[in-house]
Design an enzyme around this catalytic site. Structure first.
Site, PDB file in Angstrom:
ATOM      1  N   LYS A  15       0.845  -1.196   0.000  1.00 43.67           N
ATOM      2  CA  LYS A  15       0.000   0.000   0.000  1.00 43.67           C
ATOM      3  C   LYS A  15       0.875   1.238   0.000  1.00 43.67           C
ATOM      4  CE  LYS A  15       0.899   1.271   4.441  1.00 43.67           C
ATOM      5  NZ  LYS A  15       1.645   2.493   4.809  1.00 43.67           N
ATOM      6  N   PRO A 101       8.803  -4.399   0.352  1.00 42.34           N
ATOM      7  CA  PRO A 101       9.942  -4.078   1.227  1.00 42.34           C
ATOM      8  C   PRO A 101       9.629  -4.338   2.702  1.00 42.34           C
ATOM      9  CG  PRO A 101       9.614  -2.344  -0.391  1.00 42.34           C
ATOM     10  CD  PRO A 101       8.454  -3.268  -0.532  1.00 42.34           C
ATOM     11  N   VAL A 102      10.612  -4.878   3.419  1.00 48.18           N
ATOM     12  CA  VAL A 102      10.465  -5.146   4.847  1.00 48.18           C
ATOM     13  C   VAL A 102      10.732  -3.851   5.617  1.00 48.18           C
ATOM     14  CG1 VAL A 102      11.353  -6.478   6.803  1.00 48.18           C
ATOM     15  CG2 VAL A 102      11.129  -7.553   4.543  1.00 48.18           C
ATOM     16  N   ALA A 103       9.831  -3.504   6.545  1.00 47.35           N
ATOM     17  CA  ALA A 103       9.936  -2.271   7.344  1.00 47.35           C
ATOM     18  C   ALA A 103      10.111  -1.059   6.440  1.00 47.35           C
ATOM     19  CB  ALA A 103      11.075  -2.363   8.354  1.00 47.35           C
ATOM     20  N   MET A 106       5.233   0.175   3.623  1.00 49.43           N
ATOM     21  CA  MET A 106       4.285  -0.281   2.605  1.00 49.43           C
ATOM     22  C   MET A 106       3.428  -1.448   3.088  1.00 49.43           C
ATOM     23  SD  MET A 106       6.567   0.123  -0.881  1.00 49.43           S
ATOM     24  CE  MET A 106       5.118   0.028  -1.960  1.00 49.43           C
ATOM     25  N   GLY A 108       4.100  -4.429   4.520  1.00 47.47           N
ATOM     26  CA  GLY A 108       4.450  -5.790   4.159  1.00 47.47           C
ATOM     27  C   GLY A 108       4.055  -6.811   5.208  1.00 47.47           C
ATOM     28  N   GLY A 109       4.344  -6.532   6.469  1.00 48.90           N
ATOM     29  CA  GLY A 109       3.960  -7.456   7.537  1.00 48.90           C
ATOM     30  C   GLY A 109       2.450  -7.581   7.660  1.00 48.90           C
ATOM     31  N   ASP A 143      -3.023  -1.731   9.932  1.00 46.78           N
ATOM     32  CA  ASP A 143      -3.049  -1.777   8.470  1.00 46.78           C
ATOM     33  C   ASP A 143      -3.560  -3.102   7.916  1.00 46.78           C
ATOM     34  OD1 ASP A 143      -1.968   0.759   8.453  1.00 46.78           O
ATOM     35  OD2 ASP A 143       0.058   0.121   7.915  1.00 46.78           O
TER      36      ASP A 143
END
Length: 309
Positions: A15, A101-103, A106, A108-109, A143
């Site tokens: 996102k 991308p991690v952290a 966007m 991701g987690g 999120d």
């Protein structure tokens, strides 16, 4: 319960926050938000298969930074929460193929958690009603509900109370990826610190009407004029090098740029596919970011793409 599958793969989008208005800290430590989400075409894939016990594996860019301990991994916590709702054991192996991308600001987690919920619900044949899945998402993180829903939405509360928004056409984006991540709680703390130091008392966060109109009308130039992120000063304070990335995107011809969410990914809105390709190439060549990716939004939310009986 329905007939369980033997392997289920779910695709979940990244996102960008085209507007992130942040209110003052609440008593619970969170902040009230007016968070206008847009899902974009960078995806993680979460595959659920039966196992003797809950386990998580991960591959792809940044996967070394993803916690695999089921107590710490958000996708594993999603599986545990869904299993508890239905009174079953979370006997599942979750494999996450990373591309978000991690952290990176966007989600991701959060995307992986939403993907795990949908994958496990299909794998176990539990047929959880969608409103209940969204409620579980909200328990997991601010999120996560949007990662399930996708498209475009206004998030109220801490971002978990969603109103889906109309969008026309496709918007063309370029995402400049940074080396390393930024922890979202640290960025919020820095936002509060900067506001306190400047004597700023933020009003109740509200979406900008012109921004909502631009999304509805598919007007990239109008959207560019209204992009806003209250966390951007904090992200720049913690990672000053992002200012050079934002400047490079502007110089390359982007209509507008901003830090995505809590950063450090920077998002640039472009005037069409060709312009996005030029901005991405210039950013990659300019050395102010680790990589640059062109894509479009809105994208669909969590979607089952493969299910084997």
């Amino acid at each position: 319960m329905g007939s369980p599958a033997q392997a289920v793969t779910v695709r979940v989008p990244a996102k960008v926050n085209v507007q992130l208005a942040v209110g003052p800290p609440r008593a619970d430590g969170f902040h009230d938000l007016a968070n206008v989400f847009l899902a974009v075409g960078i995806h993680d894939h979460v595959t659920a298969t039966p196992a003797d016990a809950l386990a998580v594996t991960c591959a792809g860019p940044g996967s070394d930074d993803v916690p695999l301990d089921p107590e710490a991994n958000l996708a594993a916590r999603a599986a545990t929460l869904l299993a508890a709702l239905h009174g079953i054991e979370p006997a599942v192996r979750l494999h996450i193929d990373k591309d978000i991308p991690v952290a990176g600001g966007m989600a991701g987690g959060s995307a992986d958690a939403a993907g795990a919920l949908l994958a496990c619900d299909t794998l176990w044949g539990t047929a959880t009603p969608r409103p209940e899945l969204i409620k579980l998402c909200a328990e997991l993180g601010s999120d996560v509900p949007f990662s399930l829903v996708g498209g475009a939405a206004l998030g109220r509360g801490r971002g978990e109370l969603l109103t889906e928004l109309p969008v026309s056409g496709a918007f063309h984006w370029v995402f400049a990826l940074a080396d390393g991540g930024l922890a979202t709680p640290a960025v919020y703390r820095e936002c509060d610190r900067l506001r306190d130091a400047d004597g700023v008392h933020p009003p109740r966060p509200e979406p900008t009407p012109a921004l909502l109109d631009a999304l509805r009308d598919g007007d990239a130039r109008a959207l560019a004029a209204t992009l806003a992120n209250d966390l951007q000063p904090a992200a720049l304070s913690l990672r000053p090098s992002l200012a050079a990335t934002l400047a490079a995107g502007a110089e390359a011809g982007a209509l507008a740029g901003l830090v995505s969410g809590s950063g450090p990914t920077c998002a640039f809105l472009a005037d069409g596919a060709d312009a996005a390709a030029r901005v991405a190439a210039a950013l990659r060549a300019g050395g102010t970011c680790a990589d640059a990716r062109a894509t479009t939004g809105p994208a669909a939310g969590a979607t089952t793409i493969e299910s084997h009986a």
